[in-house]
Design a protein around this motif. Structure first.
Motif, PDB file in Angstrom:
ATOM      1  N   GLY A  24      70.633  21.753  35.100  1.00 41.95           N
ATOM      2  CA  GLY A  24      70.708  21.208  33.567  1.00 41.95           C
ATOM      3  C   GLY A  24      71.595  21.695  32.834  1.00 41.95           C
ATOM      4  O   GLY A  24      71.296  21.283  31.680  1.00 41.95           O
ATOM      5  N   GLY A  25      72.383  22.642  33.408  1.00 36.58           N
ATOM      6  CA  GLY A  25      73.000  23.623  32.183  1.00 36.58           C
ATOM      7  C   GLY A  25      74.574  23.809  32.551  1.00 36.58           C
ATOM      8  O   GLY A  25      75.232  22.343  33.431  1.00 36.58           O
ATOM      9  N   LEU A  26      74.991  24.487  31.740  1.00 37.56           N
ATOM     10  CA  LEU A  26      77.052  24.407  31.758  1.00 37.56           C
ATOM     11  C   LEU A  26      77.036  25.841  32.937  1.00 37.56           C
ATOM     12  O   LEU A  26      78.160  25.951  33.302  1.00 37.56           O
ATOM     13  CB  LEU A  26      77.343  24.323  30.623  1.00 37.56           C
ATOM     14  CG  LEU A  26      76.775  23.001  29.742  1.00 37.56           C
ATOM     15  CD1 LEU A  26      77.754  23.577  28.489  1.00 37.56           C
ATOM     16  CD2 LEU A  26      77.777  22.082  30.570  1.00 37.56           C
ATOM     17  N   THR A  27      76.734  26.930  32.490  1.00 41.98           N
ATOM     18  CA  THR A  27      77.007  28.032  33.185  1.00 41.98           C
ATOM     19  C   THR A  27      76.786  28.286  34.709  1.00 41.98           C
ATOM     20  O   THR A  27      76.019  27.754  35.357  1.00 41.98           O
ATOM     21  CB  THR A  27      76.571  29.694  32.943  1.00 41.98           C
ATOM     22  OG1 THR A  27      76.355  28.784  31.721  1.00 41.98           O
ATOM     23  CG2 THR A  27      76.732  30.481  33.113  1.00 41.98           C
ATOM     24  N   VAL A  28      78.207  28.250  35.395  1.00 45.24           N
ATOM     25  CA  VAL A  28      78.341  28.110  37.342  1.00 45.24           C
ATOM     26  C   VAL A  28      77.685  29.662  37.602  1.00 45.24           C
ATOM     27  O   VAL A  28      78.236  30.623  37.157  1.00 45.24           O
ATOM     28  CB  VAL A  28      79.845  28.003  37.049  1.00 45.24           C
ATOM     29  CG1 VAL A  28      80.256  28.355  39.023  1.00 45.24           C
ATOM     30  CG2 VAL A  28      80.303  27.040  36.688  1.00 45.24           C
ATOM     31  N   ASN A  29      76.865  29.118  38.440  1.00 44.29           N
ATOM     32  CA  ASN A  29      76.423  30.451  39.134  1.00 44.29           C
ATOM     33  C   ASN A  29      75.751  31.988  38.309  1.00 44.29           C
ATOM     34  O   ASN A  29      75.610  32.523  37.580  1.00 44.29           O
ATOM     35  CB  ASN A  29      77.362  31.330  40.107  1.00 44.29           C
ATOM     36  CG  ASN A  29      77.882  30.650  40.988  1.00 44.29           C
ATOM     37  OD1 ASN A  29      77.061  30.033  41.652  1.00 44.29           O
ATOM     38  ND2 ASN A  29      78.956  30.838  41.469  1.00 44.29           N
ATOM     39  N   PRO A  30      74.685  31.129  37.195  1.00 42.25           N
ATOM     40  CA  PRO A  30      74.034  31.893  36.428  1.00 42.25           C
ATOM     41  C   PRO A  30      73.336  33.179  36.559  1.00 42.25           C
ATOM     42  O   PRO A  30      72.561  32.708  38.085  1.00 42.25           O
ATOM     43  CB  PRO A  30      73.047  30.800  35.187  1.00 42.25           C
ATOM     44  CG  PRO A  30      72.763  29.619  36.345  1.00 42.25           C
ATOM     45  CD  PRO A  30      73.705  29.858  37.431  1.00 42.25           C
ATOM     46  N   ASN A  31      72.405  33.395  36.808  1.00 42.59           N
ATOM     47  CA  ASN A  31      71.725  34.830  36.744  1.00 42.59           C
ATOM     48  C   ASN A  31      70.176  34.641  35.046  1.00 42.59           C
ATOM     49  O   ASN A  31      70.280  34.233  34.662  1.00 42.59           O
ATOM     50  CB  ASN A  31      71.917  36.032  36.864  1.00 42.59           C
ATOM     51  CG  ASN A  31      72.421  36.745  35.649  1.00 42.59           C
ATOM     52  OD1 ASN A  31      71.780  36.645  34.496  1.00 42.59           O
ATOM     53  ND2 ASN A  31      73.613  37.834  35.866  1.00 42.59           N
ATOM     54  N   TYR A  32      69.460  34.853  36.261  1.00 37.59           N
ATOM     55  CA  TYR A  32      67.844  35.587  35.160  1.00 37.59           C
ATOM     56  C   TYR A  32      68.442  35.463  34.005  1.00 37.59           C
ATOM     57  O   TYR A  32      67.252  34.971  32.755  1.00 37.59           O
ATOM     58  CB  TYR A  32      66.649  35.733  36.451  1.00 37.59           C
ATOM     59  CG  TYR A  32      65.575  36.193  35.299  1.00 37.59           C
ATOM     60  CD1 TYR A  32      64.964  34.592  35.889  1.00 37.59           C
ATOM     61  CD2 TYR A  32      65.317  37.380  34.625  1.00 37.59           C
ATOM     62  CE1 TYR A  32      63.416  34.288  35.614  1.00 37.59           C
ATOM     63  CE2 TYR A  32      63.780  36.872  34.267  1.00 37.59           C
ATOM     64  CZ  TYR A  32      63.127  35.407  34.838  1.00 37.59           C
ATOM     65  OH  TYR A  32      61.761  35.717  33.725  1.00 37.59           O
TER      66      TYR A  32
END
Length: 222
Positions: A75-83
């Motif tokens: 649901g967001g924009l950041t690629v490969n986010p972390n916790y």
């Protein structure tokens, strides 16, 4: 006598461990993150966000016909986010769970109902003590038919007064799902002693079992 007691203790421990292993998913990992499975020919995929993914993952994996449930971000924009990035509200993502299920055993509508029972869909950008947009309620749809089903189920559950207030669940087209760190997979099952799991997560999981006992896998009822 002591030897017999010791042997009995070992057998009981092995039995308990066997039950845990039977329930545990086989989630592959790479570089500290879970790896998404490739859907089998008889599997469909659904993605939901409804508060902390520890409880949502356990709530959905216990359902008959659900083969895998992976915790992650969507649901967001950041690629490969972390916790840490998601928790820091830097990504736009919500804590989510991706479900791989057999539609011949459990329908998308049944999954939706379990999803709505596993959290409070009337709470905006929070779930109980967890506050922030990363805990928002979202049903991600993959087809116009799924969108119609989400709308119909939400309307019906509102009329039936399952909760006080109106649903605030967002209906978003599915774009991408990023699996979370391996440490967050099956967290509920691996950390039943955790005070948060016992006081916040467990009531959600048990609510699903109480509402849909006919849909729960036998090993989760032991």
């Amino acid at each position: 006598m002591k030897a017999s007691v010791f042997l009995l203790s070992v057998l009981l421990l092995l039995s308990a461990c066997s039950g845990t292993i039977q329930k545990k998913q086989n989630i592959a990992s790479e570089n500290g993150f879970a790896v998404l499975p490739k859907p089998a020919a008889d599997e469909a995929v659904a993605t939901f966000a409804g508060g902390c993914f520890w409880a949502m993952q356990e709530s959905l994996i216990q359902l008959k016909g659900v083969n895998s449930a992976i915790s992650g971000y969507a649901g967001g924009l950041t690629v490969n986010p972390n916790y840490d990035e998601v928790s820091g509200q830097q990504t736009g993502h919500a804590e989510s769970v991706q479900v791989y299920y057999n539609p011949a055993v459990i329908s998308y509508e049944q999954l939706l109902k379990a999803f709505f029972i596993a959290h409070n869909p009337t709470e905006l950008n929070r779930q109980g003590p967890d506050v922030g947009p990363e805990y928002r309620s979202v049903a991600f749809y993959r087809s116009p038919q799924e969108l119609r089903t989400i709308s119909r189920v939400m309307s019906a559950m509102e009329r039936e007064k399952h909760y006080q207030g109106s649903f605030v669940t967002e209906m978003e087209p599915f774009k991408v799902f990023y699996p979370a760190e391996s440490s967050h997979q099956d967290y509920y099952e691996r950390n039943t002693w955790d005070p948060y799991i016992r006081s916040v997560s467990k009531p959600k999981v048990m609510h699903v079992r109480e509402e849909f006992p006919q849909l729960i896998k036998p090993e989760y009822l032991k």
